[in-house]
Write a protein that holds these residues in place. Structure first.
Motif, PDB file in Angstrom:
ATOM      1  N   UNK A 201      -9.502   8.162  -1.018  1.00 38.42           N
ATOM      2  CA  UNK A 201      -9.910   6.971  -0.270  1.00 38.42           C
ATOM      3  C   UNK A 201      -9.217   6.943   1.087  1.00 38.42           C
ATOM      4  N   UNK A 202      -9.706   6.075   1.950  1.00 37.79           N
ATOM      5  CA  UNK A 202      -9.190   5.958   3.309  1.00 37.79           C
ATOM      6  C   UNK A 202      -8.270   4.739   3.411  1.00 37.79           C
ATOM      7  N   UNK A 203      -6.969   4.959   3.632  1.00 37.72           N
ATOM      8  CA  UNK A 203      -6.054   3.811   3.763  1.00 37.72           C
ATOM      9  C   UNK A 203      -6.486   2.830   4.846  1.00 37.72           C
ATOM     10  N   UNK A 204      -6.991   3.343   5.953  1.00 36.35           N
ATOM     11  CA  UNK A 204      -7.384   2.470   7.058  1.00 36.35           C
ATOM     12  C   UNK A 204      -8.536   1.571   6.645  1.00 36.35           C
TER      13      UNK A 204
ATOM     14  N   UNK B   8       5.235  15.995   8.889  1.00 39.47           N
ATOM     15  CA  UNK B   8       5.048  17.411   8.581  1.00 39.47           C
ATOM     16  C   UNK B   8       3.808  17.634   7.716  1.00 39.47           C
ATOM     17  N   UNK B   9       3.179  16.544   7.277  1.00 35.98           N
ATOM     18  CA  UNK B   9       2.039  16.646   6.388  1.00 35.98           C
ATOM     19  C   UNK B   9       0.718  16.453   7.110  1.00 35.98           C
ATOM     20  N   UNK B  10      -0.293  16.021   6.357  1.00 35.04           N
ATOM     21  CA  UNK B  10      -1.658  15.978   6.875  1.00 35.04           C
ATOM     22  C   UNK B  10      -2.181  14.559   7.097  1.00 35.04           C
ATOM     23  N   UNK B  11      -1.334  13.559   6.895  1.00 38.78           N
ATOM     24  CA  UNK B  11      -1.804  12.182   7.040  1.00 38.78           C
ATOM     25  C   UNK B  11      -1.651  11.694   8.477  1.00 38.78           C
TER      26      UNK B  11
ATOM     27  N   UNK C 216       0.831  -1.201   0.000  1.00 40.29           N
ATOM     28  CA  UNK C 216       0.000   0.000   0.000  1.00 40.29           C
ATOM     29  C   UNK C 216       0.864   1.249   0.000  1.00 40.29           C
ATOM     30  N   UNK C 217       0.736   2.035  -1.050  1.00 36.50           N
ATOM     31  CA  UNK C 217       1.288   3.381  -1.020  1.00 36.50           C
ATOM     32  C   UNK C 217       0.212   4.262  -0.402  1.00 36.50           C
ATOM     33  N   UNK C 218       0.361   4.527   0.889  1.00 37.40           N
ATOM     34  CA  UNK C 218      -0.670   5.241   1.646  1.00 37.40           C
ATOM     35  C   UNK C 218      -0.963   6.614   1.051  1.00 37.40           C
ATOM     36  N   UNK C 219       0.074   7.255   0.537  1.00 40.68           N
ATOM     37  CA  UNK C 219      -0.074   8.590  -0.063  1.00 40.68           C
ATOM     38  C   UNK C 219      -1.037   8.552  -1.245  1.00 40.68           C
TER      39      UNK C 219
ATOM     40  N   UNK D 167      -7.643  -7.613   5.305  1.00 38.75           N
ATOM     41  CA  UNK D 167      -6.585  -7.948   6.265  1.00 38.75           C
ATOM     42  C   UNK D 167      -5.610  -8.958   5.688  1.00 38.75           C
ATOM     43  N   UNK D 168      -4.354  -8.771   6.045  1.00 37.92           N
ATOM     44  CA  UNK D 168      -3.260  -9.673   5.653  1.00 37.92           C
ATOM     45  C   UNK D 168      -2.952  -9.642   4.161  1.00 37.92           C
ATOM     46  N   UNK D 169      -3.525  -8.697   3.423  1.00 40.28           N
ATOM     47  CA  UNK D 169      -3.190  -8.572   2.007  1.00 40.28           C
ATOM     48  C   UNK D 169      -2.149  -7.474   1.787  1.00 40.28           C
ATOM     49  N   UNK D 170      -2.246  -6.388   2.564  1.00 37.95           N
ATOM     50  CA  UNK D 170      -1.256  -5.314   2.474  1.00 37.95           C
ATOM     51  C   UNK D 170      -0.121  -5.625   3.437  1.00 37.95           C
ATOM     52  N   UNK D 171       0.813  -6.428   2.987  1.00 41.23           N
ATOM     53  CA  UNK D 171       1.905  -6.859   3.862  1.00 41.23           C
ATOM     54  C   UNK D 171       3.052  -5.857   3.888  1.00 41.23           C
ATOM     55  N   UNK D 172       3.067  -4.947   2.936  1.00 46.48           N
ATOM     56  CA  UNK D 172       4.068  -3.877   2.908  1.00 46.48           C
ATOM     57  C   UNK D 172       3.334  -2.540   2.803  1.00 46.48           C
ATOM     58  N   UNK D 173       3.935  -1.501   3.363  1.00 45.17           N
ATOM     59  CA  UNK D 173       3.326  -0.181   3.289  1.00 45.17           C
ATOM     60  C   UNK D 173       4.359   0.908   3.083  1.00 45.17           C
ATOM     61  N   UNK D 174       4.050   1.835   2.174  1.00 43.21           N
ATOM     62  CA  UNK D 174       4.889   3.013   2.006  1.00 43.21           C
ATOM     63  C   UNK D 174       4.421   4.101   2.959  1.00 43.21           C
TER      64      UNK D 174
END
Length: 300
Positions: free
Chosen positions: A214-217, A252-255, A204-207, A224-231
């Protein structure tokens, strides 16, 4: 292993200054304190391990990949995620040579973005031979129809099977375009629902999820258990929301990274990888150092 990594990184910091042509070597006092913390191996946060996508320092990698990776280790990263900068994912070295470099620095070369549509058998064999965890498809581009995304979904399953047969995992890294409705469907949803969980993971590239509105959460919890890596990549609040090139220093951002990373940890995300592509007032290497400091001290 953690103590060994701290010792290795301290040694790397002490020797790296004379090797690098980068401006951060003469950074001001604020940055000096960050470097000192890296030397001491201080860690006050909850993340024992975190990485950086080397594309964040792509210009430095193009100039001197070895010196750049040594500097990255000195900042406190314990993992790296690579990319193909034109010399392959091992930057002109043999896979075993690259592995020796990262091992000597206490870095785990966990994954690399790669062109998974060409020479995948060879890439998977070489990556698995040195203990890499993932080969990642980083980009397919916007498509004209859902039929195109359906064909790509089949490709992902086939590529995942090739990687599995060689003892390495396969993942797809999203951009914003898979979250935009097309022919009445959300491509990302279709891809996730129609790829085999035993063959295809996701980074998941959260940015990009956030920038697409869309909402990353929500996605982390729905799958669940599909996004095993996250940026871990923050979005500047000083630019229009729809600005594509709007990343900034983490924190420093809004996330809302405390909530995003908590959801990730609770739902199978194992690798947390810093990425930054826009730099305002810092060089890429200075940003990499400051982002490492944030990650080391990250708390909920």
């Amino acid at each position: 292993m953690k103590n060994r990594r701290k010792f290795i990184k301290a040694s790397a910091v002490l020797g790296v200054g004379a090797m690098l042509p980068f401006q951060f070597c003469s950074s001001p006092k604020k940055e000096d304190s960050v470097a000192t913390e890296a030397i001491l191996g201080a860690s006050k946060g909850i993340l024992d391990d975190f990485g950086i996508q080397l594309y964040s320092v792509k210009e430095n990698m193009a100039e001197d990949p070895v010196a750049t990776i040594k500097a990255i280790a000195s900042f406190g990263y314990t993992q790296i995620e690579g990319f193909d900068g034109g010399k392959g994912i091992f930057w002109g070295m043999k896979n075993t040579e690259f592995k020796s470099l990262t091992d000597d620095l206490g870095l785990d070369f966990i994954a690399s973005h790669a062109n998974t549509f060409e020479n995948l058998e060879e890439q998977a064999e070489q990556a698995a031979a040195i203990g890499m965890k993932y080969l990642i498809c980083p980009w397919v581009g916007p498509q004209k129809s859902m039929d195109d995304f359906k064909r790509l979904t089949d490709d992902f399953n086939r590529q995942g099977e090739i990687c599995k047969n060689h003892g390495i995992k396969y993942a797809y890294h999203n951009h914003g375009y898979t979250f935009v409705e097309l022919d009445g469907q959300i491509p990302q949803d279709y891809i996730m629902e129609n790829t085999d969980p035993d063959l295809v993971d996701f980074e998941m590239d959260t940015y990009w999820v956030y920038t697409a509105g869309k909402d990353p959460i929500d996605y982390i919890k729905r799958f669940p258990n599909r996004f095993t890596l996250g940026h871990v990549k923050d979005k500047s609040g000083d630019l229009p929301f729809e600005e594509a090139n709007g990343s900034t220093l983490i924190g420093k951002g809004i996330m809302d990274f405390p909530s995003i990373l908590r959801a990730g940890m609770d739902n199978g995300m194992k690798y947390f990888i810093v990425e930054q592509e826009r730099f305002d007032g810092t060089t890429p290497m200075e940003a990499a150092e400051l982002n490492a400091s944030f990650m080391k001290n990250f708390v909920f």
